[in-house]
Design an enzyme around this catalytic site. Structure first.
Site, short mmCIF file in Angstrom:
data_model
loop_
_atom_site.label_atom_id
_atom_site.label_comp_id
_atom_site.label_asym_id
_atom_site.label_seq_id
_atom_site.Cartn_x
_atom_site.Cartn_y
_atom_site.Cartn_z
N SER A 189 0.71 -1.36 0.06
CA SER A 189 0.10 0.01 -0.06
C SER A 189 0.91 1.17 0.16
O SER A 189 1.99 1.03 0.40
CB SER A 189 -0.77 0.00 1.33
OG SER A 189 -1.57 1.21 1.70
N TYR B 124 -2.06 -0.92 10.65
CA TYR B 124 -2.31 -1.11 9.25
C TYR B 124 -0.84 -0.69 8.64
O TYR B 124 -0.42 -1.44 7.70
CB TYR B 124 -3.33 -0.69 8.76
CG TYR B 124 -3.50 -0.87 7.22
CD1 TYR B 124 -3.80 -2.10 6.70
CD2 TYR B 124 -3.34 0.17 6.32
CE1 TYR B 124 -4.11 -2.23 5.44
CE2 TYR B 124 -3.48 -0.01 4.97
CZ TYR B 124 -3.87 -1.33 4.48
OH TYR B 124 -3.96 -1.58 3.12
N1 LIG Z 1 -8.60 -0.23 -1.20
C1 LIG Z 1 -7.65 0.17 -0.86
O1 LIG Z 1 -8.09 1.53 -0.81
C2 LIG Z 1 -6.28 -0.34 -0.80
C3 LIG Z 1 -5.16 0.47 -0.70
C4 LIG Z 1 -3.86 -0.04 -0.59
C5 LIG Z 1 -3.86 -1.50 -0.32
N2 LIG Z 1 -4.91 -2.04 -0.15
C6 LIG Z 1 -4.79 -3.41 -0.04
O2 LIG Z 1 -5.42 -4.40 -1.03
C7 LIG Z 1 -5.77 -5.93 -0.55
C8 LIG Z 1 -7.02 -6.02 -1.04
O3 LIG Z 1 -7.94 -5.07 -0.32
P1 LIG Z 1 -9.14 -4.64 -0.99
O4 LIG Z 1 -8.83 -3.09 -1.44
O5 LIG Z 1 -9.68 -5.44 -2.31
O6 LIG Z 1 -10.29 -4.72 -0.11
P2 LIG Z 1 -11.63 -5.76 -0.02
O7 LIG Z 1 -12.42 -5.29 -1.03
O8 LIG Z 1 -12.21 -5.44 1.30
O9 LIG Z 1 -10.98 -7.22 0.02
C9 LIG Z 1 -10.10 -7.85 1.01
C10 LIG Z 1 -10.03 -9.16 0.74
O10 LIG Z 1 -9.33 -9.88 1.60
C11 LIG Z 1 -10.11 -11.03 2.04
N3 LIG Z 1 -10.15 -11.29 3.53
C12 LIG Z 1 -10.31 -10.57 4.85
N4 LIG Z 1 -10.03 -11.19 5.73
C13 LIG Z 1 -9.54 -12.61 5.71
C14 LIG Z 1 -9.48 -13.79 6.16
N5 LIG Z 1 -9.38 -13.65 7.62
N6 LIG Z 1 -9.09 -14.75 5.44
C15 LIG Z 1 -9.11 -14.80 4.20
N7 LIG Z 1 -9.34 -13.79 3.58
C16 LIG Z 1 -10.03 -12.75 4.10
C17 LIG Z 1 -11.64 -10.67 1.84
O11 LIG Z 1 -12.45 -11.89 1.88
P3 LIG Z 1 -13.41 -12.42 2.67
O12 LIG Z 1 -14.08 -11.17 3.49
O13 LIG Z 1 -14.44 -13.11 1.93
O14 LIG Z 1 -12.66 -13.52 3.62
C18 LIG Z 1 -11.42 -9.97 0.39
O15 LIG Z 1 -11.67 -10.79 -0.59
C19 LIG Z 1 -5.39 -5.50 1.08
O16 LIG Z 1 -4.08 -6.21 1.28
C20 LIG Z 1 -5.39 -4.23 1.14
O17 LIG Z 1 -4.79 -3.78 2.36
C21 LIG Z 1 -6.03 -1.59 -0.40
#
Ligand SMILES: NC(=O)c1ccc[n+]([C@@H]2O[C@H](COP(=O)([O-])OP(=O)(O)OC[C@H]3O[C@@H](n4cnc5c(N)ncnc54)[C@H](OP(=O)(O)O)[C@@H]3O)[C@@H](O)[C@H]2O)c1
Length: 276
Positions: free
Chosen positions: A152, A165
């Site tokens: 991130s 985080y």
């Molecule tokens: N969106 C942003 O602004 C942003 C910015 C920088 C980095 N990121 C990073 O991008 C990555 C993906 O996040 P996203 O933005 O796509 O958010 P998201 O839509 O909330 O997706 C998160 C994913 O992680 C899975 N997950 C959460 N807890 C879990 C667990 N205990 N076991 C297995 N799977 C789990 C969720 O699936 P389930 O709930 O079905 O388990 C979901 O598929 C993350 O590492 C996040 O830190 C996001």
């Protein structure tokens, strides 16, 4: 027909957190490039719906594994499952992750434990467990396999009120860059993907809907950034998605730390936000 430098066609890609957001977007891009998939997350119905959609659109074979990666022994269970099904992984996308917004002392200890467990430990353990087979595959078929760790822009400086985080993402960035160097000359690409704010379910899960660091990118834009880096003959150790985010990631290094933290603390402070 488009020819890509990074060509995962006919290989199998494991994506954690594939049930929404960036994970689902990664799945679509890998499927469009002819890869088979292993889709991991907790929400089974979401994974199954994605698998059906990708099978219809691209003929993709997806193996759906519902799993809570914060559970004790989750990574061992996952790897044992892969072995039992005789699935060899060529690309690992460590994408599952979440954040927690609020005063450190007000956040649930168990939630913080799970955050570190998922963002740091599960990512490290899964990479370690699959590392030998990832290298084996890459040596025989260079540029067809990768480790993609989703970090991130929070990795580049502390983020007050999301301190845990940001620290987990600093770990992901550092860990990935170390592995990038170790993998040099093996044919395995290693990339830390650093998105800025992205329109996914992330904010809803983190409870940070009120905090804005600028206009979010779409998941598709972030994935395009990742594949542009992977399609380079020499993939860089890290890539920041979005020009503005890339600029900020560099600029924070130039600002004195005390001023940076004071400004960031003002932007993210929940009390200040509530009083507006
Ligand atoms: N969106 C942003 O602004 C942003 C910015 C920088 C980095 N990121 C990073 O991008 C990555 C993906 O996040 P996203 O933005 O796509 O958010 P998201 O839509 O909330 O997706 C998160 C994913 O992680 C899975 N997950 C959460 N807890 C879990 C667990 N205990 N076991 C297995 N799977 C789990 C969720 O699936 P389930 O709930 O079905 O388990 C979901 O598929 C993350 O590492 C996040 O830190 C996001």
């Amino acid at each position: 027909m488009t020819r890509f430098v990074f060509n995962p066609m006919g290989t199998t890609v494991l994506i954690t957190g594939a049930s929404s957001g960036l994970g689902a977007a990664f799945a679509r891009e890998f499927a469009s490039r002819g890869a088979d998939l292993v889709l991991v997350a907790r929400r089974l119905e979401r994974l199954e719906a994605l698998a059906v959609d990708l099978a219809e659109r691209f003929g993709t074979v997806s193996t759906v594994i519902p799993l809570d990666l914060t559970a004790p022994d989750a990574v061992n269970t996952l790897v044992a499952d892969l072995r039992q099904r005789d699935i060899q992984i060529a690309t690992l996308v460590n994408n599952a992750g979440f954040g927690s917004y609020g005063r450190f002392g007000a956040l649930e200890p168990q939630r913080l434990h799970n955050e570190v467990q998922l963002n740091v430990l599960a990512l490290t353990q899964l990479t370690r467990a699959l590392w030998p087979e990832l290298l084996r595959h890459a040596r025989t078929a260079p540029a067809t396999g990768a480790v993609i760790n989703v970090a991130s822009t929070a990795a580049f400086q502390p983020v007050p009120f999301m301190s845990v985080y940001a620290a987990t993402k600093a770990y992901v960035l550092s860990f990935s860059e170390g592995l990038w160097s170790e993998a040099k000359g093996t044919g395995l690409k290693v990339l830390a993907l650093c998105p800025g704010p992205t329109a996914t379910e992330f904010k809803q899960v983190a409870g940070s809907e009120g905090v804005s660091f600028g206009a979010p990118q779409s998941g598709a834009e972030v994935i395009e950034t990742a594949f542009r880096a992977l399609d380079r003959r020499s993939t860089p150790p890290r890539v920041v998605s979005g020009l503005g985010n890339a600029f900020s990631a560099r600029a924070v290094r130039l600002v004195p730390q005390r001023s940076l933290l004071t400004t960031l603390g003002r932007v993210t402070n929940p009390a200040r936000r509530a009083s507006r």
